[in-house]
Structure formats: C-alpha cells, structure tokens
Design a protein around this motif. Structure first.
Motif, PDB file in Angstrom:
ATOM      1  N   THR A 149      40.397  43.975  46.183  1.00 45.72           N
ATOM      2  CA  THR A 149      39.889  44.226  45.042  1.00 45.72           C
ATOM      3  C   THR A 149      41.401  44.838  44.715  1.00 45.72           C
ATOM      4  O   THR A 149      42.264  44.816  45.774  1.00 45.72           O
ATOM      5  CB  THR A 149      38.565  44.693  44.686  1.00 45.72           C
ATOM      6  N   THR A 190      45.457  38.952  49.313  1.00 41.15           N
ATOM      7  CA  THR A 190      44.497  38.363  50.187  1.00 41.15           C
ATOM      8  C   THR A 190      45.004  37.630  51.303  1.00 41.15           C
ATOM      9  O   THR A 190      44.633  37.800  52.528  1.00 41.15           O
ATOM     10  CB  THR A 190      43.803  37.319  48.931  1.00 41.15           C
ATOM     11  N   TRP A 245      47.145  47.987  41.787  1.00 42.70           N
ATOM     12  CA  TRP A 245      48.474  46.999  41.435  1.00 42.70           C
ATOM     13  C   TRP A 245      49.820  47.048  40.889  1.00 42.70           C
ATOM     14  O   TRP A 245      50.621  45.715  41.203  1.00 42.70           O
ATOM     15  CB  TRP A 245      47.946  46.307  39.758  1.00 42.70           C
ATOM     16  N   ARG A 265      46.276  40.084  43.826  1.00 45.02           N
ATOM     17  CA  ARG A 265      45.255  39.540  44.258  1.00 45.02           C
ATOM     18  C   ARG A 265      45.520  38.368  45.188  1.00 45.02           C
ATOM     19  O   ARG A 265      45.118  38.286  46.324  1.00 45.02           O
ATOM     20  CB  ARG A 265      43.889  38.977  43.304  1.00 45.02           C
TER      21      ARG A 265
END
Length: 250
Positions: A157, A139, A178, A135
């Motif tokens: 997300t 980002t 992830w 994350r």
C-alpha cells in the motif's frame, strides 16, 4: 592490546562517518548515539575489551546508517512547491518541469520531458499520481525481491508516512511513502529490501544486517546516498505566494 579507536577502525565503518569513543566508568553495556550533526558517540564501559567493542559496532552498522539518515531527515528543509509552469518535480531520480495544460484526459501525465498537470487540478492530483506510480513500481519491485530474500510476496500500500520511507505492518503487508517515488531506483530498492528483511527479522540486529548486506552488498553506501537525497525530496508542502504574487493571481 589494541586501543578502542583501533578496534572501531577495524569494524569497517564508512570512511566519511565521524565518530568518537568515550569510556564511561558507570556504564555496564556499550551504547551508540547519533548526534544532531550526524556524528557517532560510542560509549563503552571501562572494563570492555576492544575486540568486543569492534564486534558490537560491526553488528550494528546498518542501524547506525539508518540512524544517521533519520537525523538528516529530521533537520532537512524539504522543498516547497508551487503549481506553476516550470516548477521542478522529480520522478525515479530524473528531473521534470511542470506544465499546466488544458487538453488532456488524465489529471497528470509525463510527456516529452514535462510533467503535465491539467489546469483544473490541484496538488492532490500530483500526490495521487506519485501514489499510483508507486503502487505499480513498488509492487513489482517487492515481487521481484521477495523470492531472493526468502519471503512470500506481501501486499503493498502507498500512504503518507511522515518521515519514514517504508514500514512493515503487523499483518505482514508493506506500506511505502508516496514521496519515495522521487528517489532513484537503486534507493527505492534499498527501501524495499530493508522492509522485506523486516518480515524475517523484526529488529535491527546482527542477523538483520547480514541479510540486508547479503541481498545488497552496497547497502550502507546506499543508506548514505539516501540520507543526502532524502533532504531534497518534496513531501507535499506548498509554497505560499507573496503578497504581490497573490494580487497578480487574484
């Protein structure tokens, strides 16, 4: 007049790709197919012009790169892990060994070349650690690349996306897997650029390819690297202990 094979050669496909041209009289349009072994079939109508075939193939190079990668991922035997001392885990392309510890506050922590996991935590803690790291890292990468791509910075997300590394959502946000945080940074940037360009061009057409290659000139080579590296990424699967190991642990 040049042959179809010579025309496809002129399309500058990566040299390690395997392809063949098939003339199919019943076809009305050119078709591209990636076989399970990763080779490409270029099906052309009988009356096609070689130059038109070359242009069509050139325009869809990025689509082909992604299709080849997807094929590799579908047949990949992703590794299974076990939460024991010495088990290998990757983060940003670097390799770490797992160490079960008792005296740390955080569930998971990188320390001195080891991935420390608190002894009372399970696999969800490791996945959650990748997600938290992803994350923050993704980002920042999205924020950095958005201006260069020419889009507003979207929200990010992290989820389990199955066999996909990233997806552009209908609301303009981006979601990443992830497990992607195990990949080297240059491959993560490829994924980021790919999804950001989708905010401008929805389909994998010639305009999409041009924009990706403008941002990342080595995108096709990176797609090939992603196909190889993606086979080795842990996707959360745990190895079942053998009967003897289960007895010892009990």
């Amino acid at each position: 007049m040049i042959s179809f094979d010579e025309a496809v050669d002129a399309a500058c496909l990566p040299s390690h790709w395997s392809w063949r041209v098939e003339v199919r009289p019943r076809r009305r349009t050119l078709g591209l197919e990636v076989l399970p072994d990763g080779s490409i079939v270029i099906a052309v109508p009988q009356n096609s012009q070689p130059e038109e075939v070359a242009e069509a193939v050139r325009a869809r190079r990025m689509w082909l790169a992604r299709a080849i990668r997807r094929r590799a991922e579908l047949v990949a035997e992703h590794p299974a892990k076990e939460l024991v001392d010495g088990e290998g885990f990757s983060y940003l392309g670097r390799h770490y060994r797992l160490l079960l510890v008792r005296d740390q506050d955080a569930s998971v922590k990188l320390k001195a070349g080891w991935l420390n996991l608190r002894h009372d935590r399970d696999v969800s803690a490791v996945i959650g650690w990748y997600a938290d790291r992803g994350r923050r890292w993704l980002t920042q990468s999205v924020d950095s690349w958005a201006g260069r791509i020419g889009v507003d910075r979207p929200s990010v997300t992290i989820e389990d996306l199955g066999t996909r590394w990233g997806v552009r959502n209908r609301d303009g946000s981006l979601t990443f897997h992830w497990a992607a945080m195990q990949l080297p940074p240059e491959l993560l940037e490829l994924i980021v650029v790919h999804e950001l360009v989708h905010l401008v061009v929805a389909r994998h057409n010639e305009e999409f390819t041009k924009r990706v290659l403008l941002a990342l000139p080595a995108a096709m080579e990176l797609e090939s690297e992603l196909a190889k590296a993606g086979r080795l990424v842990w996707m959360g699967r745990m190895r079942e202990p053998t009967g003897q190991e289960a007895a010892v642990k009990a």
